[in-house]
Design a protein around this motif. Structure first.
Motif, PDB file in Angstrom:
ATOM      1  N   THR A 163       0.841  -1.194   0.000  1.00 35.97           N
ATOM      2  CA  THR A 163       0.000   0.000   0.000  1.00 35.97           C
ATOM      3  C   THR A 163       0.877   1.245   0.000  1.00 35.97           C
ATOM      4  O   THR A 163       2.047   1.201   0.405  1.00 35.97           O
ATOM      5  CB  THR A 163      -0.917   0.051   1.241  1.00 35.97           C
ATOM      6  N   SER A 164       0.305   2.362  -0.438  1.00 38.04           N
ATOM      7  CA  SER A 164       1.043   3.625  -0.469  1.00 38.04           C
ATOM      8  C   SER A 164       1.494   4.043   0.922  1.00 38.04           C
ATOM      9  O   SER A 164       2.610   4.560   1.097  1.00 38.04           O
ATOM     10  CB  SER A 164       0.166   4.732  -1.083  1.00 38.04           C
ATOM     11  N   ASP A 165       0.633   3.823   1.917  1.00 37.05           N
ATOM     12  CA  ASP A 165       0.973   4.235   3.283  1.00 37.05           C
ATOM     13  C   ASP A 165       2.176   3.464   3.814  1.00 37.05           C
ATOM     14  O   ASP A 165       3.075   4.051   4.429  1.00 37.05           O
ATOM     15  CB  ASP A 165      -0.227   4.042   4.214  1.00 37.05           C
ATOM     16  N   VAL A 166       2.194   2.164   3.589  1.00 36.81           N
ATOM     17  CA  VAL A 166       3.317   1.343   4.070  1.00 36.81           C
ATOM     18  C   VAL A 166       4.591   1.715   3.317  1.00 36.81           C
ATOM     19  O   VAL A 166       5.675   1.846   3.908  1.00 36.81           O
ATOM     20  CB  VAL A 166       3.006  -0.154   3.903  1.00 36.81           C
ATOM     21  N   PHE A 167       4.462   1.914   2.010  1.00 37.89           N
ATOM     22  CA  PHE A 167       5.632   2.293   1.220  1.00 37.89           C
ATOM     23  C   PHE A 167       6.174   3.644   1.690  1.00 37.89           C
ATOM     24  O   PHE A 167       7.390   3.821   1.825  1.00 37.89           O
ATOM     25  CB  PHE A 167       5.274   2.360  -0.271  1.00 37.89           C
ATOM     26  N   THR A 168       5.293   4.592   1.945  1.00 35.09           N
ATOM     27  CA  THR A 168       5.718   5.914   2.410  1.00 35.09           C
ATOM     28  C   THR A 168       6.435   5.817   3.749  1.00 35.09           C
ATOM     29  O   THR A 168       7.438   6.507   3.980  1.00 35.09           O
ATOM     30  CB  THR A 168       4.508   6.851   2.534  1.00 35.09           C
ATOM     31  N   GLU A 169       5.945   4.982   4.615  1.00 34.96           N
ATOM     32  CA  GLU A 169       6.579   4.817   5.931  1.00 34.96           C
ATOM     33  C   GLU A 169       8.044   4.406   5.799  1.00 34.96           C
ATOM     34  O   GLU A 169       8.933   4.978   6.446  1.00 34.96           O
ATOM     35  CB  GLU A 169       5.807   3.768   6.733  1.00 34.96           C
ATOM     36  N   HIS A 170       8.300   3.431   4.927  1.00 33.22           N
ATOM     37  CA  HIS A 170       9.675   2.963   4.757  1.00 33.22           C
ATOM     38  C   HIS A 170      10.502   3.973   3.953  1.00 33.22           C
ATOM     39  O   HIS A 170      11.701   4.151   4.228  1.00 33.22           O
ATOM     40  CB  HIS A 170       9.690   1.603   4.078  1.00 33.22           C
ATOM     41  N   SER A 171       9.889   4.647   2.998  1.00 34.03           N
ATOM     42  CA  SER A 171      10.600   5.677   2.238  1.00 34.03           C
ATOM     43  C   SER A 171      11.027   6.821   3.148  1.00 34.03           C
ATOM     44  O   SER A 171      12.113   7.402   2.981  1.00 34.03           O
ATOM     45  CB  SER A 171       9.715   6.211   1.104  1.00 34.03           C
ATOM     46  N   ASN A 172      10.172   7.156   4.105  1.00 35.80           N
ATOM     47  CA  ASN A 172      10.527   8.205   5.070  1.00 35.80           C
ATOM     48  C   ASN A 172      11.821   7.858   5.811  1.00 35.80           C
ATOM     49  O   ASN A 172      12.635   8.738   6.103  1.00 35.80           O
ATOM     50  CB  ASN A 172       9.396   8.389   6.090  1.00 35.80           C
ATOM     51  N   THR A 173      11.981   6.577   6.110  1.00 34.21           N
ATOM     52  CA  THR A 173      13.194   6.146   6.819  1.00 34.21           C
ATOM     53  C   THR A 173      14.429   6.380   5.964  1.00 34.21           C
ATOM     54  O   THR A 173      15.464   6.853   6.449  1.00 34.21           O
ATOM     55  CB  THR A 173      13.095   4.665   7.212  1.00 34.21           C
ATOM     56  N   PHE A 174      14.341   6.064   4.655  1.00 32.57           N
ATOM     57  CA  PHE A 174      15.462   6.339   3.744  1.00 32.57           C
ATOM     58  C   PHE A 174      15.778   7.834   3.722  1.00 32.57           C
ATOM     59  O   PHE A 174      16.937   8.235   3.784  1.00 32.57           O
ATOM     60  CB  PHE A 174      15.136   5.854   2.330  1.00 32.57           C
ATOM     61  N   ALA A 175      14.734   8.655   3.591  1.00 31.24           N
ATOM     62  CA  ALA A 175      14.939  10.102   3.534  1.00 31.24           C
ATOM     63  C   ALA A 175      15.571  10.618   4.829  1.00 31.24           C
ATOM     64  O   ALA A 175      16.473  11.466   4.799  1.00 31.24           O
ATOM     65  CB  ALA A 175      13.616  10.810   3.266  1.00 31.24           C
ATOM     66  N   LYS A 176      15.115  10.098   5.949  1.00 26.69           N
ATOM     67  CA  LYS A 176      15.663  10.518   7.251  1.00 26.69           C
ATOM     68  C   LYS A 176      17.132  10.119   7.369  1.00 26.69           C
ATOM     69  O   LYS A 176      17.967  10.919   7.806  1.00 26.69           O
ATOM     70  CB  LYS A 176      14.854   9.892   8.384  1.00 26.69           C
ATOM     71  N   LEU A 177      17.462   8.891   6.972  1.00 25.77           N
ATOM     72  CA  LEU A 177      18.851   8.441   7.009  1.00 25.77           C
ATOM     73  C   LEU A 177      19.741   9.330   6.158  1.00 25.77           C
ATOM     74  O   LEU A 177      20.868   9.661   6.532  1.00 25.77           O
ATOM     75  CB  LEU A 177      18.953   6.987   6.528  1.00 25.77           C
ATOM     76  N   TYR A 178      19.216   9.732   5.002  1.00 24.08           N
ATOM     77  CA  TYR A 178      20.017  10.574   4.112  1.00 24.08           C
ATOM     78  C   TYR A 178      20.286  11.945   4.733  1.00 24.08           C
ATOM     79  O   TYR A 178      21.395  12.473   4.645  1.00 24.08           O
ATOM     80  CB  TYR A 178      19.332  10.723   2.757  1.00 24.08           C
ATOM     81  N   THR A 179      19.273  12.541   5.362  1.00 25.04           N
ATOM     82  CA  THR A 179      19.466  13.875   5.945  1.00 25.04           C
ATOM     83  C   THR A 179      20.422  13.839   7.130  1.00 25.04           C
ATOM     84  O   THR A 179      20.935  14.888   7.535  1.00 25.04           O
ATOM     85  CB  THR A 179      18.124  14.477   6.408  1.00 25.04           C
ATOM     86  N   GLU A 180      20.687  12.669   7.677  1.00 22.65           N
ATOM     87  CA  GLU A 180      21.586  12.568   8.829  1.00 22.65           C
ATOM     88  C   GLU A 180      23.044  12.363   8.429  1.00 22.65           C
ATOM     89  O   GLU A 180      23.926  12.315   9.282  1.00 22.65           O
ATOM     90  CB  GLU A 180      21.137  11.410   9.736  1.00 22.65           C
ATOM     91  N   THR A 181      23.331  12.246   7.121  1.00 25.40           N
ATOM     92  CA  THR A 181      24.715  12.086   6.691  1.00 25.40           C
ATOM     93  C   THR A 181      25.458  13.406   6.838  1.00 25.40           C
ATOM     94  O   THR A 181      24.877  14.483   6.792  1.00 25.40           O
ATOM     95  CB  THR A 181      24.802  11.622   5.226  1.00 25.40           C
ATOM     96  N   ALA A 182      26.785  13.311   6.999  1.00 27.30           N
ATOM     97  CA  ALA A 182      27.600  14.484   7.313  1.00 27.30           C
ATOM     98  C   ALA A 182      27.584  15.519   6.195  1.00 27.30           C
ATOM     99  O   ALA A 182      27.587  16.726   6.466  1.00 27.30           O
ATOM    100  CB  ALA A 182      29.035  14.047   7.604  1.00 27.30           C
ATOM    101  N   ALA A 183      27.579  15.082   4.956  1.00 26.72           N
ATOM    102  CA  ALA A 183      27.703  16.025   3.840  1.00 26.72           C
ATOM    103  C   ALA A 183      26.436  16.069   2.982  1.00 26.72           C
ATOM    104  O   ALA A 183      26.506  16.223   1.768  1.00 26.72           O
ATOM    105  CB  ALA A 183      28.909  15.651   2.980  1.00 26.72           C
TER     106      ALA A 183
END
Length: 355
Positions: free
Chosen positions: A99-119
């Motif tokens: 479902t879109s909701d489940v996919f969005t939940e996991h995609s949010n995790t990828f986006a969050k991980l990316y924003t936490e990188t040093a550069a």
């Protein structure tokens, strides 16, 4: 290879300030299902990109550290399953989202991980799941990052002529991750992924903390040579002996030096045997030698067979054998030279040294 996109989540990454004080956050704009994606402008924007990503070639041990496309492997402790790797687990959850909701939940995790990188850098961050139209039993996750294009304008109308665009993106230099890695069409490796990024932009791979990338061939060869020489030193000299200490010091200097001169320690058969171990793992391993101002490149496997190093009157001589001799770049009279017999050449070199 063409794909049907099941889901695609669209994010904008914003970075304000610089260094440790920078403010970084992501904003989720929308998650599209297959029908919405097919009717959206994103389909035209990404048309052909997924196909291009999959077609890019990559090697487990690239020829250089600076190659843009690499194969990564999920790290696991001995005897632990792949599911114990958090990056692998996240990719698996994303692939299985129905479902879109489940996919969005996991995609949010990828986006969050990316924003936490040093550069981290600002831009558009896309997470997509897709199924090949031909091999519909396979499923893939793609992560795409487009940097913002600065100072972009477009043609507007007769009165304003140009219109400034606040956020502009392009597929040029797009960074991407494809999971799983596809060995060939219809065959995938679930323990590996493929990443593509500009050679200087290693920051993109940093947000996947539990993925390792194979050493380049030069790094791998240097480690192999060091290991062989360390073993040779250990077997040849007594512990704490002066010879062993000098050898180890010489090896340390060799490892850290950019310009390495020949160390006359091993016999031909020893070098050939050591080279064979490297060639067995890396058949394309190469040797590059500079003899004065002359550079010679060849396969490591040829050393001792058709590529030889010798000394004549205290000077180094490099002899290369081949059935043909060809020239590249520019024309010189040497192309019309009739080679003399090697024995007469050696006599001439001896006579020159005697003078």
């Amino acid at each position: 290879m063409e794909f049907n996109v099941k889901f695609l989540s669209f994010y904008v990454i914003e970075v304000e300030g610089s260094g440790d004080d920078a403010s970084r956050h992501y904003k989720h704009y929308q998650t599209l299902d297959q029908e919405q994606f097919d009717e959206s402008e994103l389909k035209d924007f990404l048309d052909g990109e997924l196909k291009k990503i999959v077609k890019r070639k990559a090697e487990h041990h690239p020829k250089s550290d600076q190659v843009p496309t690499k194969i990564g492997r999920f790290l696991t402790e001995a005897d632990y399953p792949l599911d114990s790797n958090p990056n692998y687990a996240l990719f698996q959850k994303t692939i299985r989202a129905e479902t879109s909701d489940v996919f969005t939940e996991h995609s949010n995790t990828f986006a969050k991980l990316y924003t936490e990188t040093a550069a981290v850098r600002g831009g558009v961050f896309l997470v997509a799941s897709a199924v090949p139209k031909k091999y519909f039993s396979d499923e893939f996750v793609f992560i795409l990052k487009c940097d913002f294009e600065p100072k972009v304008a477009s043609i507007s109308d007769e009165s304003t002529l140009l219109r400034k665009i606040e956020y502009a993106i392009t597929t040029k230099n797009m960074k991407s991750i494809q999971y799983p890695f596809m060995i060939e069409e219809g065959m995938v490796q679930p323990a590996e992924l493929k990443i593509h990024q500009a050679s200087h932009a290693r920051y993109f791979q940093d947000f996947l903390a539990f993925v390792e990338y194979g050493d380049s061939v030069p790094v791998m060869m240097r480690e192999q040579v060091k290991g062989m020489m360390t073993e040779h030193i250990s077997e040849s000299f007594a512990e704490e002996s002066e010879e062993k200490v000098n050898w180890e010091r010489s090896l340390d200097e060799w490892e850290t030096s950019d310009k390495r001169e020949i160390n006359e320690h091993l016999e031909t058969h020893q070098v050939v045997e050591a080279s064979a171990q490297i060639v067995e793992q890396t058949p394309e391993a190469r040797i590059q030698v500079k003899l004065g101002e002359t550079e010679v490149k060849g396969l490591l496997a040829d050393f001792g067979e058709s590529l030889h190093i010798a000394k004549l009157n205290g000077r180094y001589v490099l002899i290369a054998e081949a059935d043909e001799l060809t020239f590249e770049k520019g024309a010189t009279p040497v192309e019309f030279y009739k080679p003399e017999d090697i024995y007469s050449l050696i006599k001439k070199m001896n006579d020159r040294s005697a003078d």
